[in-house]
Design a protein around this motif. Structure first.
Motif: not given
Ligand SMILES: Nc1ncnc2c1ncn2[C@@H]1O[C@H](COP(=O)(O)OP(=O)(O)OP(=O)(O)O)[C@@H](O)[C@H]1O
Ligand SMILES: [Mg+2]
Length: 353
Positions: A76-101
């Motif tokens: 669940i903490r990956h969804i608002n990126r309180l934790i950064d993934p080691t690999a993979g994507e979390v797409i919310v709507g059309d944005a990848d949370v892991c790529k946000m500035s």
């Protein structure tokens, strides 16, 4: 009043999380089959999540279930990126949370997500009202609008009259209502609830589940709800994913899981379940032969409700209808009752004969 935003779906894709000094170094080994125990014993790293893929329904409740340490909070903490993934994507709507500035992420956390925690996490020196408006204050919303928006949710969660109380003057159940009011006041389309009701007494907990289900009919948020309790999962979840040691062992609707547990781990979870509250009439109805008999029971009705309705009407036969009232199958009270009995209880009954 600000209009509620449409709630987005969330896709978690090929998500891996390894905790330790050099997590990236071990992803390939994990992909090739190294277990959590091996990674820990041989390399001193902890496998948090392995190849998680979940399509969380837009405007629905996705439950994530599993025993302690199975990776629920990590997920669940990956969804608002309180934790950064080691690999993979979390797409919310059309944005990848892991790529946000950093800036995009701040906006996303403030406006798109709200969290409700097990320990309530209320601010002790603030009143109920001032706890509820906290997120709006941070967003710089005017005081008058803060109060108007908060009051609406304070009323909806049943805390009218307690606006000026402090958290320590409230029971646990009421404190969690404040937590829920605070999350809803933000008007974020995504609600992240990590064991939000787990600290509450069973009756209060059921109460809070009802509050959430009631509200959800209207607010249609995308809710990610973590629990280790199967009854809670079945009651709340439009979809349920079950984690073990960082991996998904099964996902589907509550009925899918209860009727077809993927393995012993899940069978163990589901054997105590009240099947009558999970299985729906359409699952066990027989094809119609001739004219529909008895009363009509609409698809989506649970066996428990059907058994009660049929017993109250003193009828052994009924027919199932679709939402438009068209008969689609027939229902015999004996089949209803047999299907409510768990296979385990049934075997025990036979053994005892
Ligand atoms: N920061 C961290 N560093 C190292 N290991 C961690 C860290 N956070 C979590 N873990 C490990 O990751 C695994 C999953 O933990 P997580 O907290 O996600 O489990 P959980 O399912 O939420 O458990 P619980 O029901 O007890 O809350 C566990 O083995 C845990 O020890
Ligand atoms: Mg946890």
């Amino acid at each position: 009043m600000v209009d509620s935003k449409t709630s987005p779906g969330i896709s978690v894709r090929n998500l891996y999380k390894i905790f330790g000094k050099n997590p990236e170094q071990y992803v390939d080994m994990v992909k090739e089959g190294m277990t959590k125990t091996e990674l820990n014993e041989q390399y001193g790293h902890v496998l948090g999540l392995k190849d998680i893929n979940i399509e969380m329904p837009a405007g629905g409740i996705q439950v994530v279930m599993g025993l302690s340490g199975s990776g629920k909070s990590t997920l669940i903490r990956h969804i608002n990126r309180l934790i950064d993934p080691t690999a993979g994507e979390v797409i919310v709507g059309d944005a990848d949370v892991c790529k946000m500035s950093a800036g995009q992420l701040r906006e996303f956390r403030r406006h798109e997500t709200a969290m409700v925690f097990q320990k309530f996490a209320l601010l002790p020196h603030r009143t109920v009202l001032d706890n509820a408006v906290y997120g709006l204050e941070v967003q710089g919303v005017s005081r008058a609008e803060q109060i108007e928006r908060a009051q609406r949710w304070i009323d909806r969660v049943g805390l009218t009259g307690f606006e000026r109380s402090y958290p320590n003057q409230l029971s646990g159940g009421m404190q969690q209502r404040v937590g829920l009011a605070r999350a809803l006041t933000n008007d974020a389309p995504i609600l992240l609830m990590d064991e939000a009701f787990s600290a509450l007494d069973p009756l209060i907990r059921m109460d809070m589940q009802s509050v959430l289900l009631d509200l959800q009919k209207e607010i249609r948020k995308t809710v990610v709800f973590i629990t280790h309790d199967l009854d809670e999962a079945l009651r709340l979840g439009d979809k349920i994913a079950i984690l073990r040691d960082g991996e998904i062992v099964q996902q589907g609707t509550g009925q899918d899981i209860v009727l077809n547990p993927a393995d012993d781990y899940i069978s163990n979870f589901v054997k105590e379940v009240n099947r009558g509250r999970v299985i729906l009439v359409e699952t066990i109805m027989k094809p119609l032969s001739g004219d529909p008999e008895g009363m009509g029971i609409v698809t989506g009705t649970t066996l428990e409700e059907a058994a009660k309705t049929m017993t109250d009407a003193n009828t052994a036969m009924a027919h199932v209808t679709d939402a438009g009232g068209k008969p689609v199958g027939s229902l015999d009270i004996h089949d209803v009752i047999a299907a409510m009995v768990t296979p385990v209880a049934h075997e025990e009954a036979i053994a005892a004969e």
